[in-house]
Design a protein around this motif. Structure first.
Motif, PDB file in Angstrom:
ATOM      1  N   ILE A  97      38.686  99.284  53.419  1.00 10.65           N
ATOM      2  CA  ILE A  97      38.655 100.619  54.023  1.00 10.65           C
ATOM      3  C   ILE A  97      39.392 101.553  53.080  1.00 10.65           C
ATOM      4  CG2 ILE A  97      39.282 102.016  56.040  1.00 10.65           C
ATOM      5  CD1 ILE A  97      39.633  99.421  57.639  1.00 10.65           C
ATOM      6  N   SER A  98      38.837 102.754  52.868  1.00  8.91           N
ATOM      7  CA  SER A  98      39.572 103.782  52.121  1.00  8.91           C
ATOM      8  C   SER A  98      39.445 105.101  52.875  1.00  8.91           C
ATOM      9  CB  SER A  98      39.024 103.939  50.701  1.00  8.91           C
ATOM     10  OG  SER A  98      37.746 104.568  50.736  1.00  8.91           O
ATOM     11  N   SER A  99      40.420 105.973  52.670  1.00  7.93           N
ATOM     12  CA  SER A  99      40.353 107.312  53.274  1.00  7.93           C
ATOM     13  C   SER A  99      39.142 108.065  52.737  1.00  7.93           C
ATOM     14  CB  SER A  99      41.628 108.097  52.980  1.00  7.93           C
ATOM     15  OG  SER A  99      42.754 107.463  53.534  1.00  7.93           O
ATOM     16  N   THR A 100      38.838 107.869  51.444  1.00  7.22           N
ATOM     17  CA  THR A 100      37.684 108.553  50.847  1.00  7.22           C
ATOM     18  C   THR A 100      36.415 108.192  51.619  1.00  7.22           C
ATOM     19  OG1 THR A 100      38.706 108.542  48.668  1.00  7.22           O
ATOM     20  CG2 THR A 100      36.312 108.802  48.735  1.00  7.22           C
ATOM     21  N   ASP A 101      36.236 106.895  51.910  1.00  6.43           N
ATOM     22  CA  ASP A 101      35.047 106.475  52.662  1.00  6.43           C
ATOM     23  C   ASP A 101      35.078 107.048  54.079  1.00  6.43           C
ATOM     24  OD1 ASP A 101      32.636 104.909  53.095  1.00  6.43           O
ATOM     25  OD2 ASP A 101      33.888 103.650  54.369  1.00  6.43           O
ATOM     26  N   CYS A 102      36.245 107.052  54.710  1.00  5.04           N
ATOM     27  CA  CYS A 102      36.335 107.616  56.073  1.00  5.04           C
ATOM     28  C   CYS A 102      35.939 109.092  56.062  1.00  5.04           C
ATOM     29  CB  CYS A 102      37.750 107.451  56.629  1.00  5.04           C
ATOM     30  SG  CYS A 102      38.217 105.734  56.963  1.00  5.04           S
ATOM     31  N   ARG A 103      36.452 109.845  55.086  1.00  4.36           N
ATOM     32  CA  ARG A 103      36.098 111.285  55.017  1.00  4.36           C
ATOM     33  C   ARG A 103      34.593 111.454  54.822  1.00  4.36           C
ATOM     34  NH1 ARG A 103      40.568 111.196  51.520  1.00  4.36           N
ATOM     35  NH2 ARG A 103      39.207 111.393  49.708  1.00  4.36           N
ATOM     36  N   ARG A 104      34.032 110.662  53.899  1.00  4.35           N
ATOM     37  CA  ARG A 104      32.589 110.783  53.622  1.00  4.35           C
ATOM     38  C   ARG A 104      31.771 110.469  54.861  1.00  4.35           C
ATOM     39  NH1 ARG A 104      32.812 107.697  48.087  1.00  4.35           N
ATOM     40  NH2 ARG A 104      33.396 109.406  46.704  1.00  4.35           N
ATOM     41  N   ARG A 105      32.225 109.471  55.612  1.00  5.12           N
ATOM     42  CA  ARG A 105      31.493 109.084  56.822  1.00  5.12           C
ATOM     43  C   ARG A 105      31.514 110.223  57.837  1.00  5.12           C
ATOM     44  NH1 ARG A 105      30.571 103.389  57.175  1.00  5.12           N
ATOM     45  NH2 ARG A 105      30.350 103.631  59.412  1.00  5.12           N
ATOM     46  N   VAL A 106      32.680 110.832  58.031  1.00  5.17           N
ATOM     47  CA  VAL A 106      32.761 111.931  59.001  1.00  5.17           C
ATOM     48  C   VAL A 106      31.877 113.088  58.534  1.00  5.17           C
ATOM     49  CG1 VAL A 106      34.278 113.631  60.074  1.00  5.17           C
ATOM     50  CG2 VAL A 106      35.081 111.277  59.769  1.00  5.17           C
ATOM     51  N   ASP A 116      44.861 110.647  54.482  1.00  7.15           N
ATOM     52  CA  ASP A 116      43.877 111.731  54.696  1.00  7.15           C
ATOM     53  C   ASP A 116      42.490 111.152  54.966  1.00  7.15           C
ATOM     54  OD1 ASP A 116      42.875 114.298  54.804  1.00  7.15           O
ATOM     55  OD2 ASP A 116      42.642 114.488  52.645  1.00  7.15           O
ATOM     56  N   PRO A 117      42.277 110.422  56.098  1.00 11.18           N
ATOM     57  CA  PRO A 117      43.234 110.111  57.168  1.00 11.18           C
ATOM     58  C   PRO A 117      43.848 108.728  56.995  1.00 11.18           C
ATOM     59  CG  PRO A 117      41.035 109.491  57.893  1.00 11.18           C
ATOM     60  CD  PRO A 117      40.901 109.996  56.463  1.00 11.18           C
ATOM     61  N   GLY A 154      28.407 112.481  59.339  1.00 16.20           N
ATOM     62  CA  GLY A 154      28.100 112.251  60.753  1.00 16.20           C
ATOM     63  C   GLY A 154      28.070 110.777  61.135  1.00 16.20           C
ATOM     64  N   GLN A 155      28.617 109.920  60.268  1.00 20.24           N
ATOM     65  CA  GLN A 155      28.672 108.488  60.581  1.00 20.24           C
ATOM     66  C   GLN A 155      29.983 108.150  61.293  1.00 20.24           C
ATOM     67  OE1 GLN A 155      28.280 107.048  56.611  1.00 20.24           O
ATOM     68  NE2 GLN A 155      26.045 107.160  56.609  1.00 20.24           N
ATOM     69  N   PRO A 156      30.016 107.047  62.054  1.00 19.63           N
ATOM     70  CA  PRO A 156      31.229 106.733  62.824  1.00 19.63           C
ATOM     71  C   PRO A 156      32.382 106.216  61.960  1.00 19.63           C
ATOM     72  CG  PRO A 156      29.580 105.009  63.110  1.00 19.63           C
ATOM     73  CD  PRO A 156      28.918 106.099  62.310  1.00 19.63           C
ATOM     74  N   VAL A 157      33.595 106.519  62.407  1.00 16.13           N
ATOM     75  CA  VAL A 157      34.794 105.890  61.808  1.00 16.13           C
ATOM     76  C   VAL A 157      35.553 105.068  62.847  1.00 16.13           C
ATOM     77  CG1 VAL A 157      35.136 107.446  59.850  1.00 16.13           C
ATOM     78  CG2 VAL A 157      36.114 108.046  62.089  1.00 16.13           C
ATOM     79  N   TRP A 158      34.913 104.870  64.020  1.00 15.36           N
ATOM     80  CA  TRP A 158      35.511 103.991  65.026  1.00 15.36           C
ATOM     81  C   TRP A 158      35.846 102.646  64.393  1.00 15.36           C
ATOM     82  CZ3 TRP A 158      37.106 105.968  69.384  1.00 15.36           C
ATOM     83  CH2 TRP A 158      36.416 107.042  69.985  1.00 15.36           C
ATOM     84  N   TYR A 159      37.010 102.107  64.704  1.00 14.37           N
ATOM     85  CA  TYR A 159      37.473 100.779  64.276  1.00 14.37           C
ATOM     86  C   TYR A 159      37.871 100.721  62.795  1.00 14.37           C
ATOM     87  CZ  TYR A 159      34.972 100.425  68.597  1.00 14.37           C
ATOM     88  OH  TYR A 159      34.510 100.698  69.850  1.00 14.37           O
ATOM     89  N   TYR A 198      41.449 112.756  67.097  1.00 16.39           N
ATOM     90  CA  TYR A 198      42.125 113.889  66.448  1.00 16.39           C
ATOM     91  C   TYR A 198      41.189 114.552  65.433  1.00 16.39           C
ATOM     92  CZ  TYR A 198      45.803 116.661  64.256  1.00 16.39           C
ATOM     93  OH  TYR A 198      46.549 117.715  63.774  1.00 16.39           O
ATOM     94  N   ILE A 199      40.476 113.728  64.655  1.00 13.62           N
ATOM     95  CA  ILE A 199      39.540 114.255  63.651  1.00 13.62           C
ATOM     96  C   ILE A 199      38.455 115.092  64.337  1.00 13.62           C
ATOM     97  CG2 ILE A 199      37.711 113.587  62.015  1.00 13.62           C
ATOM     98  CD1 ILE A 199      39.517 111.133  61.296  1.00 13.62           C
ATOM     99  N   ALA A 200      37.938 114.575  65.459  1.00 16.99           N
ATOM    100  CA  ALA A 200      36.885 115.309  66.180  1.00 16.99           C
ATOM    101  C   ALA A 200      37.429 116.598  66.785  1.00 16.99           C
ATOM    102  CB  ALA A 200      36.298 114.416  67.276  1.00 16.99           C
ATOM    103  N   LYS A 201      38.619 116.507  67.381  1.00 18.33           N
ATOM    104  CA  LYS A 201      39.215 117.673  68.046  1.00 18.33           C
ATOM    105  C   LYS A 201      39.425 118.822  67.065  1.00 18.33           C
ATOM    106  CE  LYS A 201      43.471 119.043  70.443  1.00 18.33           C
ATOM    107  NZ  LYS A 201      44.684 118.544  71.139  1.00 18.33           N
ATOM    108  N   HIS A 202      39.875 118.494  65.839  1.00 13.79           N
ATOM    109  CA  HIS A 202      40.189 119.532  64.846  1.00 13.79           C
ATOM    110  C   HIS A 202      39.080 119.722  63.821  1.00 13.79           C
ATOM    111  CE1 HIS A 202      44.223 120.227  66.385  1.00 13.79           C
ATOM    112  NE2 HIS A 202      44.270 118.927  66.590  1.00 13.79           N
ATOM    113  N   GLN A 203      37.958 119.037  64.055  1.00 10.99           N
ATOM    114  CA  GLN A 203      36.796 119.166  63.174  1.00 10.99           C
ATOM    115  C   GLN A 203      37.152 118.968  61.702  1.00 10.99           C
ATOM    116  OE1 GLN A 203      35.116 122.987  64.403  1.00 10.99           O
ATOM    117  NE2 GLN A 203      33.775 121.850  65.788  1.00 10.99           N
ATOM    118  N   LEU A 204      37.989 117.967  61.442  1.00  4.90           N
ATOM    119  CA  LEU A 204      38.356 117.678  60.054  1.00  4.90           C
ATOM    120  C   LEU A 204      37.169 117.048  59.321  1.00  4.90           C
ATOM    121  CD1 LEU A 204      41.932 116.149  60.529  1.00  4.90           C
ATOM    122  CD2 LEU A 204      41.294 118.535  60.119  1.00  4.90           C
ATOM    123  N   TYR A 205      37.122 117.292  58.026  1.00  8.11           N
ATOM    124  CA  TYR A 205      36.146 116.667  57.119  1.00  8.11           C
ATOM    125  C   TYR A 205      34.700 117.060  57.402  1.00  8.11           C
ATOM    126  CZ  TYR A 205      40.404 113.881  57.021  1.00  8.11           C
ATOM    127  OH  TYR A 205      41.718 113.487  57.003  1.00  8.11           O
TER     128      TYR A 205
END
Ligand code: ATP
Ligand code: MG
Length: 195
Positions: free
Chosen positions: A152-161, A6-7, A164-169, A178-185
């Protein structure tokens, strides 16, 4: 390899690839959880989103597959049920359950741990910020492996999204999209309902 995914991120994918290679496994089955009972304190993205992100992230690897056993089973996910279902689907396979150091630390608290030893071997992998230990678990059922450190953790990825911070790479390109398309997080987007 079970997870909330997630994710899904490159820490999961490196762990799976390393264990596949080190043990010569035929296949790594990613199993996204249903409603995760140990995470009931926070909202988790709908299972179909987590499942599809896992499919996108693993699609290019011929040894990676994704199972719906946990998301199609009603109620909270217990690893004993996961292993029982996978055993039923693949009666002749030798099963290995891949966990990071943090998840292995929780393993002793899992329901049905004694039965789980009979269904699968457990592979604990290193994870930055966590100590990898067998916690006195049966030596013949647990193997510990050092893998490349991916902080890397999913928690950090969610917080970044959310911020408004990038999760590229940190996650595969298709998952970023997919996250952007469905506006997740995104705060207030109404996407973080319980499953
Ligand atoms: P969250 O922050 O939401 O808990 P997570 O990054 O821990 O997400 P999970 O889906 O909870 O991801 O983890 C699934 C499995 O992958 C667990 O066994 C976990 O220990 C392992 N894992 C996750 N990230 C890493 C990593 N960076 N390195 C090694 N193992 C990892
Ligand atoms: Mg976790």
């Amino acid at each position: 390899m079970g997870g909330t995914f997630d994710p899904i991120h490159h820490g999961h994918l490196v762990a799976a690839s390393e264990v596949q290679s080190l043990l010569g496994l035929d296949e790594v089955v990613f199993v996204p959880t249903g409603q995760p009972w140990q995470k009931s304190g926070r909202e988790v993205a709908p299972a179909e989103h987590r499942y599809l992100m896992t499919v996108i992230a693993t699609a290019s690897n011929p040894r990676f597959t994704v199972s719906r056993v946990d998301i199609d089973r009603p109620g909270p996910t217990y690893t004993l049920d996961t292993l029982t279902d996978l055993r039923r689907a693949r009666p002749d396979a030798e099963l290995f359950f891949i966990t990071g150091a943090d998840a292995l630390a929780q393993i002793v608290s899992w329901r049905g741990i004694d039965q789980m030893w009979e269904l699968a071997n457990f592979i604990g992998v290193t994870r930055p910020g966590h100590v990898l230990s067998d916690h006195g678990l049966p030596r013949d059922r647990v193997t510990l492996k050092e893998i490349p450190a991916m902080a890397i953790s999913s928690t950090d990825c969610r917080r970044r999204v959310t911020a408004g911070q990038p999760v590229w790479y940190l996650v595969p390109d298709g998952v970023v999209q997919y996250i952007a398309k469905h506006q997740l997080y995104r705060p207030g987007a109404g996407q973080l309902q319980e499953d």
